[in-house]
Structures are given as C-alpha cells and as structure tokens.
Motif scaffolding. Structure first.
Motif, PDB file in Angstrom:
ATOM      1  N   UNK A  14       0.837  -1.212   0.000  1.00 21.90           N
ATOM      2  CA  UNK A  14       0.000   0.000   0.000  1.00 21.90           C
ATOM      3  C   UNK A  14       0.867   1.255   0.000  1.00 21.90           C
ATOM      4  N   UNK A  15       1.930   1.229   0.793  1.00 26.37           N
ATOM      5  CA  UNK A  15       2.834   2.384   0.832  1.00 26.37           C
ATOM      6  C   UNK A  15       3.479   2.600  -0.533  1.00 26.37           C
ATOM      7  N   UNK A  17       2.956   5.919  -2.839  1.00 19.64           N
ATOM      8  CA  UNK A  17       4.114   6.692  -3.299  1.00 19.64           C
ATOM      9  C   UNK A  17       4.083   6.826  -4.826  1.00 19.64           C
ATOM     10  N   UNK A  18       3.753   5.730  -5.537  1.00 22.81           N
ATOM     11  CA  UNK A  18       3.704   5.787  -6.998  1.00 22.81           C
ATOM     12  C   UNK A  18       2.610   6.750  -7.462  1.00 22.81           C
ATOM     13  N   UNK A  19       1.486   6.774  -6.752  1.00 28.10           N
ATOM     14  CA  UNK A  19       0.427   7.722  -7.096  1.00 28.10           C
ATOM     15  C   UNK A  19       0.893   9.157  -6.881  1.00 28.10           C
ATOM     16  N   UNK A  20       1.639   9.387  -5.815  1.00 28.11           N
ATOM     17  CA  UNK A  20       2.165  10.730  -5.544  1.00 28.11           C
ATOM     18  C   UNK A  20       3.145  11.147  -6.646  1.00 28.11           C
ATOM     19  N   UNK A  29      12.010   6.633 -11.524  1.00 29.99           N
ATOM     20  CA  UNK A  29      12.117   5.768 -10.343  1.00 29.99           C
ATOM     21  C   UNK A  29      12.832   6.563  -9.261  1.00 29.99           C
ATOM     22  N   UNK A  30      12.079   7.036  -8.285  1.00 26.52           N
ATOM     23  CA  UNK A  30      12.646   7.833  -7.194  1.00 26.52           C
ATOM     24  C   UNK A  30      12.255   7.202  -5.869  1.00 26.52           C
ATOM     25  N   UNK A  31      13.049   7.479  -4.851  1.00 27.72           N
ATOM     26  CA  UNK A  31      12.840   6.875  -3.544  1.00 27.72           C
ATOM     27  C   UNK A  31      12.249   7.827  -2.513  1.00 27.72           C
TER      28      UNK A  31
END
Length: 141
Positions: free
Chosen positions: A55-56, A60-63, A81-83
């Motif tokens: 879920x996290x 994050x991908x949606x953000x 691809x960012x962290x």
C-alpha cells in the motif's frame, strides 16, 4: 581387586551431576550463541506487513504520478524511479527544463524576415525625397 558396589541412588546422583556439569559447560554456551544468532537474523514479515508495504508503494507511486501530471510530464511516469520527495522534486525540475528546452528548439523560427521595402529603407534613413518618390512610382508606375 576391590569391587565397588554403588546403590541405584548413587548412580542416579552421579549421572545427574555429570549431566548438570555438561549442561553448564557445553550446552548453555551453545544455546546462548544460538539465541544471539537468531536475534541477528532478519525475521520474515507477516502478510499484514507485506500488505502495508505494498500500500505504501502504491501510494508513493500515485504521488509521483500526480507530481509529474501537475507539471505536464506524465509521459515520463514509467521511467521515473525515485525513492523520496527530494529526488522527486529534482527529477521533476530537470525533466521540466528538458521539455521546455525541446519546445523552444522545435518551436517556429521564421527563416525569412519580412523584407524591407524601399519606402521603409528611406524612412529609416530619414530621406523624405526618397519616400515621396517611392509612393509616386507606385501610383504612376
């Protein structure tokens, strides 16, 4: 040869003493070391923890996608691809600059500027006589 006769109680007691001594000297250090190694091993995440991690990641991908879409960069969502937030801001900034540079370089650049006619040339030079001659030549020419 003297025969030693031991009672069953004495034999049991000797066995118990030997066993206790062996446990104290051999077994307990091994068990302690085993527990220490077990404590260092990574524990397997539970299904709930795995679900929470998923879920996290999805959030994050949606953000990331939303940030890219806000800047008109949603086409890059599959390669970005960012962290963390800091990396995201930097990537969005750089991609925005690249896209703007591409737009500027591929935008319309006129090749032939409007040619200056004789009248404009005389007007620029302040030659009134040439301006009048140009206008009269168009009327009678």
């Amino acid at each position: 040869m003297a025969e030693d006769n031991f009672t069953q109680e004495q034999v049991d007691e000797a066995i118990q003493n030997a066993k206790a001594e062996w446990q104290e000297q051999e077994l307990n250090p091994i068990v302690a070391e085993l527990e220490e190694v077990k404590g260092k091993l990574p524990k397997e995440p539970t299904q709930e923890e795995l679900d929470l991690q998923q879920r996290e990641q999805d959030l994050w991908q949606k953000e990331v996608n939303l940030s890219l879409k806000d800047k008109g960069l949603e086409q890059f969502a599959s390669i970005v691809k960012v962290e963390n937030e800091e990396e995201l801001k930097e990537v969005v900034k750089v991609l925005g600059q690249v896209v703007n540079d591409i737009k500027v370089s591929t935008g319309y650049v006129p090749q032939d500027h409007a040619k200056t006619d004789e009248y404009s040339k005389f007007e620029k030079d302040g030659n009134v006589q040439g301006m009048i001659a140009t206008k009269l030549s168009k009327l009678f020419g």
